[in-house]
Scaffold this motif. Sequence first.
Motif, PDB file in Angstrom:
ATOM      1  N   ASN A  48       0.822  -1.214   0.000  1.00 26.81           N
ATOM      2  CA  ASN A  48       0.000   0.000   0.000  1.00 26.81           C
ATOM      3  C   ASN A  48       0.855   1.263   0.000  1.00 26.81           C
ATOM      4  O   ASN A  48       0.593   2.215  -0.744  1.00 26.81           O
ATOM      5  N   VAL A  49       1.885   1.268   0.838  1.00 27.38           N
ATOM      6  CA  VAL A  49       2.764   2.444   0.903  1.00 27.38           C
ATOM      7  C   VAL A  49       3.481   2.662  -0.419  1.00 27.38           C
ATOM      8  O   VAL A  49       3.565   3.787  -0.922  1.00 27.38           O
ATOM      9  N   ALA A  50       3.978   1.576  -1.004  1.00 27.37           N
ATOM     10  CA  ALA A  50       4.746   1.688  -2.248  1.00 27.37           C
ATOM     11  C   ALA A  50       3.895   2.153  -3.420  1.00 27.37           C
ATOM     12  O   ALA A  50       4.399   2.809  -4.336  1.00 27.37           O
ATOM     13  N   THR A  51       2.605   1.837  -3.394  1.00 31.42           N
ATOM     14  CA  THR A  51       1.744   2.130  -4.544  1.00 31.42           C
ATOM     15  C   THR A  51       0.730   3.244  -4.285  1.00 31.42           C
ATOM     16  O   THR A  51       0.004   3.637  -5.191  1.00 31.42           O
ATOM     17  N   GLY A  52       0.673   3.740  -3.049  1.00 35.66           N
ATOM     18  CA  GLY A  52      -0.275   4.792  -2.737  1.00 35.66           C
ATOM     19  C   GLY A  52      -1.687   4.296  -2.493  1.00 35.66           C
ATOM     20  O   GLY A  52      -2.632   5.093  -2.393  1.00 35.66           O
ATOM     21  N   ASN A 167       9.733 -10.912  -0.696  1.00 34.46           N
ATOM     22  CA  ASN A 167       8.464 -11.380  -1.262  1.00 34.46           C
ATOM     23  C   ASN A 167       7.575 -10.199  -1.648  1.00 34.46           C
ATOM     24  O   ASN A 167       6.939 -10.186  -2.714  1.00 34.46           O
ATOM     25  N   THR A 168       7.548  -9.203  -0.758  1.00 33.45           N
ATOM     26  CA  THR A 168       6.704  -8.029  -0.981  1.00 33.45           C
ATOM     27  C   THR A 168       7.196  -7.229  -2.180  1.00 33.45           C
ATOM     28  O   THR A 168       6.398  -6.807  -3.031  1.00 33.45           O
ATOM     29  N   GLN A 169       8.513  -7.053  -2.270  1.00 39.01           N
ATOM     30  CA  GLN A 169       9.068  -6.321  -3.410  1.00 39.01           C
ATOM     31  C   GLN A 169       8.837  -7.076  -4.704  1.00 39.01           C
ATOM     32  O   GLN A 169       8.579  -6.465  -5.755  1.00 39.01           O
ATOM     33  N   GLU A 170       8.908  -8.395  -4.650  1.00 41.16           N
ATOM     34  CA  GLU A 170       8.641  -9.221  -5.829  1.00 41.16           C
ATOM     35  C   GLU A 170       7.225  -8.969  -6.338  1.00 41.16           C
ATOM     36  O   GLU A 170       7.005  -8.819  -7.554  1.00 41.16           O
ATOM     37  N   ALA A 171       6.256  -8.924  -5.413  1.00 42.15           N
ATOM     38  CA  ALA A 171       4.871  -8.662  -5.808  1.00 42.15           C
ATOM     39  C   ALA A 171       4.733  -7.255  -6.398  1.00 42.15           C
ATOM     40  O   ALA A 171       4.068  -7.067  -7.429  1.00 42.15           O
ATOM     41  N   PHE A 177      -0.796  -3.925  -6.294  1.00 42.07           N
ATOM     42  CA  PHE A 177      -1.223  -2.731  -5.565  1.00 42.07           C
ATOM     43  C   PHE A 177      -2.128  -3.113  -4.401  1.00 42.07           C
ATOM     44  O   PHE A 177      -2.680  -2.244  -3.721  1.00 42.07           O
ATOM     45  N   GLY A 178      -2.298  -4.408  -4.163  1.00 49.02           N
ATOM     46  CA  GLY A 178      -3.125  -4.902  -3.074  1.00 49.02           C
ATOM     47  C   GLY A 178      -3.031  -6.414  -3.007  1.00 49.02           C
ATOM     48  O   GLY A 178      -2.206  -7.021  -3.686  1.00 49.02           O
TER      49      GLY A 178
END
Length: 222
Positions: A48-52, A167-171, A177-178
């Motif tokens: 959420n933070v990375a994509t707003g 894992n989160t960065q991979e997604a 975005f969610g």
Amino acid sequence: MGGKIDCYLDCASPYSYFAFLYLLKNRAALKSHNVDIEFIPVFLGGINVATGNKPPSTLPAKGRHSTHDTARAGKYFGAPKVKTPSFFPILSLLPQRSMVYIKRHFPEPKFESAFAELWVAMWEQHLDISKPDLLSQALERHFSAQQVKEIIAGANTQEYKQKLLNNTQEAIDKGAFGCPWFWVHNEKGDEEPFFGSDRFHFMWEFLGLPWSDLMLQHNSKI
């Protein structure tokens, strides 16, 4: 036919739970077409933070709609007891890191039963599993007390903090975005993203699987 579904999930997302249940329900059918599933723990807050993006509770209109939609989806996917807890949203880092640790150190059935337990504990029993003692309480339904201590300790090491971050960065790198977020590979070598727990028919089309659409029945009394 054949392929693979990489499924990125967070226990903080009820729709991740619905997708998880639906894929487990259809695993045998998918396997018969040589389609494998992998469940990958991620940190939804980081996405959420990375994509707003923002959780429904922070947007009044979205939050009001979510109350109805979560109840309807819970009934449809076989989890009618799901209800948003008063402490939502949570910081899901510890439970998600624990899932990364369990996935590495225990057989797949143990990992999947533990993941399911997190959703049950949080969304059905309203236990704040971001707290170590309540997370331990949930995990002890599937592991010994000593194993749970090892899991919590392992989850707090830099190795598993980094693994969840990876894992989160991979997604995110795959467009997430969610959650739930899917990265699907078909037998032709093509790959596409899918989002949410209501796009499986598009996924089946992409994988070239036989499926039946929803059908509205005629009123026999007319």
